[in-house]
Design a protein around this motif. Structure first.
Motif, mmCIF file in Angstrom:
data_model
loop_
_atom_site.group_PDB
_atom_site.id
_atom_site.type_symbol
_atom_site.label_atom_id
_atom_site.label_comp_id
_atom_site.label_asym_id
_atom_site.label_seq_id
_atom_site.Cartn_x
_atom_site.Cartn_y
_atom_site.Cartn_z
ATOM 1 N N ASN A 28 0.807 -1.329 -0.039
ATOM 2 C CA ASN A 28 -0.055 0.129 -0.048
ATOM 3 C C ASN A 28 0.756 1.276 -0.128
ATOM 4 N N LEU A 29 1.903 1.193 0.570
ATOM 5 C CA LEU A 29 2.863 2.278 0.733
ATOM 6 C C LEU A 29 3.637 2.668 -0.550
ATOM 7 N N LEU A 30 3.734 1.401 -1.282
ATOM 8 C CA LEU A 30 4.386 1.471 -2.650
ATOM 9 C C LEU A 30 3.391 2.272 -3.725
ATOM 10 N N ILE A 31 2.103 1.744 -3.408
ATOM 11 C CA ILE A 31 0.978 2.429 -4.418
ATOM 12 C C ILE A 31 1.004 3.852 -4.120
ATOM 13 N N ILE A 32 0.925 4.311 -2.905
ATOM 14 C CA ILE A 32 0.660 5.792 -2.478
ATOM 15 C C ILE A 32 1.957 6.552 -2.874
ATOM 16 N N LEU A 33 3.175 6.087 -2.914
ATOM 17 C CA LEU A 33 4.397 6.534 -3.422
ATOM 18 C C LEU A 33 4.517 6.706 -4.828
ATOM 19 N N THR A 34 4.079 5.582 -5.480
ATOM 20 C CA THR A 34 3.951 5.620 -7.081
ATOM 21 C C THR A 34 3.114 6.543 -7.545
ATOM 22 N N ILE A 35 1.834 6.680 -7.022
ATOM 23 C CA ILE A 35 0.869 7.889 -7.430
ATOM 24 C C ILE A 35 1.372 9.128 -7.334
ATOM 25 N N SER A 36 1.906 9.342 -5.769
ATOM 26 C CA SER A 36 2.419 10.856 -5.568
ATOM 27 C C SER A 36 3.552 11.348 -6.543
ATOM 28 N N VAL A 266 -7.257 -8.751 7.183
ATOM 29 C CA VAL A 266 -5.876 -9.095 6.926
ATOM 30 C C VAL A 266 -5.624 -9.210 5.277
ATOM 31 N N VAL A 267 -6.362 -10.202 4.788
ATOM 32 C CA VAL A 267 -6.081 -10.972 3.428
ATOM 33 C C VAL A 267 -6.515 -9.925 2.343
ATOM 34 N N THR A 268 -7.763 -9.197 2.621
ATOM 35 C CA THR A 268 -8.078 -8.380 1.649
ATOM 36 C C THR A 268 -7.378 -6.868 1.485
ATOM 37 N N PRO A 269 -6.971 -6.368 2.535
ATOM 38 C CA PRO A 269 -6.170 -5.061 2.433
ATOM 39 C C PRO A 269 -4.578 -5.434 1.732
ATOM 40 N N MET A 270 -4.373 -6.732 1.959
ATOM 41 C CA MET A 270 -3.035 -7.242 1.403
ATOM 42 C C MET A 270 -3.166 -7.512 -0.032
ATOM 43 N N LEU A 271 -4.278 -7.913 -0.403
ATOM 44 C CA LEU A 271 -4.298 -8.215 -2.035
ATOM 45 C C LEU A 271 -4.748 -6.874 -2.758
ATOM 46 N N ASN A 272 -5.304 -5.964 -2.141
ATOM 47 C CA ASN A 272 -5.608 -4.747 -3.005
ATOM 48 C C ASN A 272 -4.605 -3.996 -3.834
ATOM 49 N N PRO A 273 -3.574 -3.929 -3.163
ATOM 50 C CA PRO A 273 -2.293 -3.432 -4.041
ATOM 51 C C PRO A 273 -1.870 -4.133 -5.339
ATOM 52 N N PHE A 274 -1.949 -5.617 -4.978
ATOM 53 C CA PHE A 274 -1.637 -6.421 -6.285
ATOM 54 C C PHE A 274 -2.816 -6.425 -7.186
ATOM 55 N N ILE A 275 -4.024 -6.507 -6.877
ATOM 56 C CA ILE A 275 -5.107 -6.161 -7.857
ATOM 57 C C ILE A 275 -4.862 -4.934 -8.688
ATOM 58 N N TYR A 276 -4.631 -3.713 -8.229
ATOM 59 C CA TYR A 276 -4.434 -2.555 -8.637
ATOM 60 C C TYR A 276 -3.048 -2.531 -9.537
#
Length: 295
Positions: A28-36, A266-276
């Motif tokens: 999730n931090l990687l997603i935030i960093l990538t977008i910003s 746990v599992v859902t928040p973990m998979l969200n970055p992979f899905i996107y």
């Protein structure tokens, strides 16, 4: 009470949850960093996605660190104030996830059904307002839950058959009349569950109706492909939540409900970055650019 009383399983559970928590945080931090860091991704859809990643980080951090500390220290005790605090943040970030998914569905509706007016409708002021409203309603729902639990009379020392202070478990532990509180709980459930789901269903009803009018199959595929990641996350979030709710209705052992709850906490928040990241070319390109800059 945790997930298991077996001493041999404790180290396995600690390692498993630590790895899942780290993957969730880093993803999730990687997603935030990538977008910003990428100006091409400074659009409403990715603005909402970065906020969803923040909510997922908060959602997971509310329950998992406390459970891991309990495993390491061999103590599962939580204070009354600590329990209420954990429940408040759990409800806050859980509702925020739900409302942000609704806002993202509305964003896709505007993008597909009103493409020429998209930039005018989804202006920065509206985007910020939608996120702030989602946060405000989530905070309101969280405090309503808190006020209900504060009115309950329960024994001084109780055992919660879960790995965190689940609101439904706390209500079951009450030794006073909960009929009025149940009415308020149904109201809170309608705000935090029924309204977001209705918004998402209505948005996708309009999207499907609009896409079916597109003559070319290529145009239909392109329109639906922009919703693929969001639909996957919606199905995962609400599907696992509904699954846990239905399983708890038929299951007689609360410990099994706790194990099932791991999926959506746990599992859902973990998979969200992979899905996107895996289903989105823009995110993948931006990640490559970010990694090449770092290297």
């Amino acid at each position: 009470m945790g997930l298991s009383d077996d001493p041999e399983l404790q180290s396995v559970l600690f390692g498993l949850f630590l790895s899942m928590y780290l993957v969730t945080m880093l993803g999730n931090l990687l997603i935030i960093l990538t977008i910003s860091s990428d100006s091409h991704l400074h659009t409403p859809m990715y603005f909402f996605l970065s906020n969803l990643s923040l909510a997922d980080i908060g959602f997971t951090s509310t329950t998992i660190p406390k459970m891991m500390v309990g495993i390491q220290t061999h103590s599962r005790v939580i204070s009354y104030v600590g329990c209420l605090t954990q429940m408040s943040f759990f409800m806050l970030f859980g509702c925020l996830d739900s409302f942000l998914l609704t806002v993202m569905a509305y964003d896709r509706f505007v993008a597909i059904c009103h493409p020429l007016r998209y930039s005018v409708i989804m202006n920065p002021h509206l985007c910020s307002f939608l996120v702030l409203m989602s946060l405000f309603i989530s905070l309101l729902v969280s405090q309503m839950h808190n006020s209900i639990v504060l009115q309950l009379t329960s024994f001084k020392d109780v055992e919660i058959s879960h790995f965190f202070c689940d609101p439904s478990q706390l209500l079951n532990l009450a030794c006073s009349d909960t009929s009025t509180n149940n009415v308020v709980m149904y109201l809170v459930g309608a705000i935090s569950g029924f309204l977001p789901i209705s918004g998402i269903l209505f948005s996708y009803y309009k999207i499907v109706s609009s896409v079916l009018r597109v003559p070319s199959s290529g145009g239909k595929y392109k329109a639906f492909s922009t919703c693929g990641s969001h639909l996957s996350v919606v199905c995962l979030f609400y599907g696992t939540g509904l699954g846990v709710y239905l399983s708890s209705a038929v299951s007689l052992t609360p410990r099994k409900d706790a194990v099932a709850s791991v999926v959506y906490t746990v599992v859902t928040p973990m998979l969200n970055p992979f899905i996107y990241s895996l289903r989105n070319r823009d995110i993948k390109r931006a990640m490559r650019r970010l990694l090449s800059k770092t290297i």
